[in-house]
Design a protein around this motif. Structure first.
Motif, short mmCIF file in Angstrom:
data_model
loop_
_atom_site.label_atom_id
_atom_site.label_comp_id
_atom_site.label_asym_id
_atom_site.label_seq_id
_atom_site.Cartn_x
_atom_site.Cartn_y
_atom_site.Cartn_z
N THR A 165 0.77 -1.15 -0.11
CA THR A 165 0.04 -0.01 0.08
C THR A 165 0.85 1.29 0.10
OG1 THR A 165 -1.76 1.17 1.17
CG2 THR A 165 -0.10 0.11 2.45
N GLY A 169 -0.43 3.72 1.41
CA GLY A 169 -0.79 4.56 2.77
C GLY A 169 -1.90 5.29 2.78
N ALA A 170 -2.42 5.75 3.83
CA ALA A 170 -3.59 6.66 4.04
C ALA A 170 -3.25 7.95 3.55
CB ALA A 170 -4.15 6.52 5.47
N ASP A 213 -4.58 8.59 0.07
CA ASP A 213 -5.94 8.98 0.05
C ASP A 213 -6.59 10.21 0.33
OD1 ASP A 213 -6.10 6.23 -0.84
OD2 ASP A 213 -7.57 5.49 0.58
N ARG A 214 -5.67 10.66 1.50
CA ARG A 214 -6.23 12.12 1.72
C ARG A 214 -5.83 13.07 0.84
NH1 ARG A 214 -4.30 10.06 6.89
NH2 ARG A 214 -2.23 10.86 6.61
N GLY A 262 -1.58 -1.96 7.63
CA GLY A 262 -2.92 -1.06 7.74
C GLY A 262 -3.68 -1.13 6.53
N THR A 272 -8.66 -0.60 1.38
CA THR A 272 -8.60 0.95 2.08
C THR A 272 -7.18 0.74 2.77
OG1 THR A 272 -10.91 0.98 2.50
CG2 THR A 272 -9.28 2.60 3.60
N PRO A 273 -6.24 1.51 2.46
CA PRO A 273 -6.49 2.64 1.36
C PRO A 273 -6.35 2.15 -0.06
CG PRO A 273 -4.14 2.91 2.92
CD PRO A 273 -4.95 1.55 3.18
N THR A 274 -6.99 2.98 -0.82
CA THR A 274 -7.25 2.67 -2.25
C THR A 274 -6.01 2.36 -3.05
OG1 THR A 274 -7.42 4.71 -2.99
CG2 THR A 274 -9.42 3.84 -2.12
N SER A 333 -3.42 0.46 -3.08
CA SER A 333 -2.92 -0.73 -2.33
C SER A 333 -3.01 -1.98 -3.44
CB SER A 333 -3.70 -1.17 -1.39
OG SER A 333 -3.78 0.10 -0.36
#
Length: 216
Positions: free
Chosen positions: A88, A90-91, A94-95, A171, A181-183, A185
């Protein structure tokens, strides 16, 4: 410089330009998008080797996971082990994409393509490291094969994520519809073979051998 040019070409490909060249403004936005992504990305990966059994009725058995997929079976022909792989960006990515999509949809589309190219690049790097370790034991990797390719159903995301404990290790979680999620990934099965078949890490999309029996 070569790697930078390569990732730009990949982003252009994801944008759907085909054989056409991107205009100067698009190239500028691509370069800026990669800079933004580098600041927000927190790439992580996890992998684990499992034994693989081919049953007489055509199933593939990896641990407690049983798979019916003709395309994956072709890819794993001759393999007795596989690497289960998850990665991934990471988040933070996505943000960033959500924030940009609220104000500039054109830039958001380019950002999506750049993130896809960055994820593919990261996965290639991870696979090279895995391959180098296995080649010391005279074992060789097939191309990554992810749920959703061919008839390898996307529902197999769930057992792969569970077997790798992706939620805790990197994660990565799944929605009820098997979206990640995260997308940005990916999960994948990578065959381990005693035969060096010269399969490119970057997979069937870049390979010119159209008649390969392992092709997706």
């Amino acid at each position: 410089m070569i790697e930078t040019e390569k990732r730009v070409r990949e982003a252009v490909r994801y944008l759907g330009f085909g054989k056409n060249e991107a205009d100067e403004r698009t190239l500028e936005l691509i370069q800026q998008s990669f800079k933004d992504l580098e600041q927000e990305a927190g790439p992580k990966s996890i992998c684990q080797i499992f034994d693989l059994n081919h049953t007489d009725d055509g199933r593939l058995v990896i641990g407690q996971m049983e798979i019916r997929s003709k395309s994956l079976s072709r890819n794993l022909k001759g393999c007795r082990q596989v690497v289960l792989f998850g990665a991934t960006l990471g988040a933070g990515v996505d943000r960033l994409m959500r924030r940009i999509s609220l104000t500039d949809m054109a830039r958001a589309v380019i950002l999506q393509s750049c993130a896809a190219a960055m994820l593919e690049e990261y996965c290639d790097e991870c696979q090279k490291k895995i391959a180098a370790e296995l080649e010391e034991e005279h074992l060789y990797l097939r191309p990554r094969f992810s749920p959703g390719y061919g008839d390898f159903d996307i529902c197999y995301q769930e057992p792969v994520v569970r077997m790798l404990n992706c939620a805790k290790t990197i994660g990565l979680t799944l929605t009820d519809s098997f979206m990640m999620t995260p997308t940005k990934s990916v999960t994948a099965v990578i065959g381990i073979s005693t035969q060096k078949d010269r399969c490119p890490i970057s997979g069937c999309e870049v390979c010119t051998k159209k008649d390969c029996e392992y092709r997706r």
